[in-house]
Design a protein around this motif. Structure first.
Motif, PDB file in Angstrom:
ATOM      1  N   LYS A  57      10.691  -3.582  -8.357  1.00 46.72           N
ATOM      2  CA  LYS A  57       9.985  -4.192  -7.226  1.00 46.72           C
ATOM      3  C   LYS A  57      10.203  -5.697  -7.140  1.00 46.72           C
ATOM      4  O   LYS A  57       9.905  -6.306  -6.111  1.00 46.72           O
ATOM      5  CB  LYS A  57       8.470  -3.959  -7.367  1.00 46.72           C
ATOM      6  N   SER A 144       2.614   0.268  -4.745  1.00 48.14           N
ATOM      7  CA  SER A 144       3.274   0.708  -3.523  1.00 48.14           C
ATOM      8  C   SER A 144       4.797   0.585  -3.713  1.00 48.14           C
ATOM      9  O   SER A 144       5.273  -0.320  -4.390  1.00 48.14           O
ATOM     10  CB  SER A 144       2.800  -0.134  -2.342  1.00 48.14           C
ATOM     11  N   ASN A 146       7.555  -0.534  -2.536  1.00 52.24           N
ATOM     12  CA  ASN A 146       8.313  -1.511  -1.736  1.00 52.24           C
ATOM     13  C   ASN A 146       8.654  -2.687  -2.647  1.00 52.24           C
ATOM     14  O   ASN A 146       8.018  -2.868  -3.685  1.00 52.24           O
ATOM     15  CB  ASN A 146       7.438  -2.020  -0.579  1.00 52.24           C
ATOM     16  N   SER A 152       4.138  -2.404   2.919  1.00 52.44           N
ATOM     17  CA  SER A 152       4.075  -1.160   2.152  1.00 52.44           C
ATOM     18  C   SER A 152       4.680   0.003   2.939  1.00 52.44           C
ATOM     19  O   SER A 152       4.640   0.023   4.165  1.00 52.44           O
ATOM     20  CB  SER A 152       2.631  -0.824   1.806  1.00 52.44           C
ATOM     21  N   HIS A 233       1.140 -11.364   1.260  1.00 52.59           N
ATOM     22  CA  HIS A 233       1.446 -10.033   0.766  1.00 52.59           C
ATOM     23  C   HIS A 233       1.574  -9.217   2.030  1.00 52.59           C
ATOM     24  O   HIS A 233       1.016  -9.586   3.048  1.00 52.59           O
ATOM     25  CB  HIS A 233       0.237  -9.557  -0.043  1.00 52.59           C
ATOM     26  N   TYR A 234       2.261  -8.124   1.987  1.00 52.95           N
ATOM     27  CA  TYR A 234       2.302  -7.239   3.145  1.00 52.95           C
ATOM     28  C   TYR A 234       2.891  -7.949   4.358  1.00 52.95           C
ATOM     29  O   TYR A 234       2.488  -7.697   5.485  1.00 52.95           O
ATOM     30  CB  TYR A 234       0.889  -6.742   3.519  1.00 52.95           C
TER      31      TYR A 234
HETATM   32 MG    MG Z   1       1.606  -3.248  -2.865  1.00 54.08          MG
END
Ligand code: MG
Ligand code: TXA
Length: 330
Positions: A57, A144, A146, A152, A233-234
């Motif tokens: 990741k 997750s 990703n 995600s 994030h995301y």
């Molecule tokens: Mg995550």
């Protein structure tokens, strides 16, 4: 040979599950569907395998992982303090999208929890995830699926696009139904604290526990009690702006500095614009959440700027609002 294996989400083929379980038992990485988002799984009892998750990741070593278990009984083995609240919540919400942070037992390698004295535990509801947990009879550490800081994955093709051959096998069980990550609830302090809002909201938790549940005031500057909760994030690749009203959207679309840009719009309800690629999401928080990441993946592929409409007040929107704010912070 492709590393993607399509399985029936309700009744996965036992031979596919066996193959996945063998990879996990041998220290490999398997991406699998859960009801929230796809997870990148490895044996939670194998520190070397867990390390592979961080590498695949590009995840910073200070960001702890969630451990997936088949049952409350399996969870109890991984914590030194299976509290009354934990038992109550697990009996009520498991299997399902609630993660409980508890004291970590010595069975769990330190790198699973980024060396914290705690461990995050969740029993997923997705039949494929459950079949995999049963087949390997191991707890599975799974963030997750990703690359770190990307959106995600709610579909196997999102996993493939993000991680490719960094994962030994991807079980493709279709689209995730919840669509945003689990609610993370810390039970190790004096009062329960939500570290990450999700589809099981604060009011629901507080009603069941019969006492107040706090929301972690998380920010990049704030204390790192949930180290993964960096505000960036995301995030999509595209620039993201958040807007409140249709008139504000109209203004943004006419802004000169955006004139040459390919624009995507994620609106709440109908939005009529020929200037942009528009995805309209409905006003129900659960239906919205189920479509959010797939919509962001789609808009990100065709836009340089994504304009996201703000969602209503109220705790049932906390999970969605949190992800939108994160998508918009840079
Ligand atoms: Mg995550
Ligand atoms: O729905 C989900 O939770 C998905 C699926 C795959 O189960 N998993 C997921 O994992 O979202 P991940 O790694 O992307 O997010 C885990 C979150 C992070 O914010 C992390 O900081 C927090 O859980 N977390 C994990 N262990 C923790 C701990 N011991 N203390 C506090 N926070 C923890």
């Amino acid at each position: 040979m492709s590393n993607l294996l399509v399985v029936d989400p309700e009744h996965p083929d036992p031979s596919a599950i066996r193959r996945a379980a063998e990879i996990i038992a041998a220290g490999g990485l398997v991406a699998f569907p859960t009801e929230t988002v796809y997870g990148l799984g490895a044996s939670a009892l194998d520190a070397i395998a867990v390390n592979r998750i961080y590498q695949a990741k590009g995840r910073p070593s200070f960001n702890p992982l969630i451990v997936h278990v088949e049952s409350p009984e399996a969870a109890r083995l991984l914590t030194t303090e299976w509290t009354e609240s934990a038992a109550l919540l697990a009996n009520h919400f498991w299997p399902g999208p609630l993660t409980l942070v508890l004291r970590r037992s010595d069975l769990v390698p330190a790198n699973v929890s980024a060396s914290l004295p705690t461990v995050a535990l969740r029993s997923p509801a997705h039949p494929v995830a459950r079949a995999l947990l049963r087949a390997c009879a191991l707890p599975i550490a799974a963030p997750s699926a990703n690359r770190s800081n990307e959106i995600s994955p709610t579909r196997a093709e999102h996993v493939l696009a993000s991680l490719g051959d960094r994962v030994d096998l991807i079980l493709d069980g279709g689209a995730a139904t919840v669509g945003i990550e689990s609610t993370v609830l810390d039970l190790t302090g004096d009062e329960p604290v939500i570290l990450r809002p999700g589809s099981i909201d604060r009011d629901t938790l507080s009603r069941l526990l019969g006492r107040p549940v706090a929301m972690h005031a998380d920010s990049v500057q704030g204390p790192r009690s949930s180290p993964g909760m960096l505000s960036k994030h995301y995030a999509p690749r595209a620039e993201v702006r958040i807007f409140d009203s249709v008139s504000e959207l109209r203004e943004l679309l006419q802004t000169e500095k955006f004139a040459a840009k390919r624009i995507g719009v994620l609106s709440l309800g109908p939005c009529d614009s020929s200037r942009a690629t528009v995805i309209e999401l409905p006003g129900d928080p659960h239906v919205y959440a189920a479509a959010l990441y797939d919509s962001l993946h789609r808009l990100d592929a065709v836009s340089e700027l994504i304009l996201i409409q703000n969602v209503p007040e109220g705790t049932e929107w906390d999970g969605v609002r949190d992800r939108i704010v994160r998508a918009g912070s840079s």
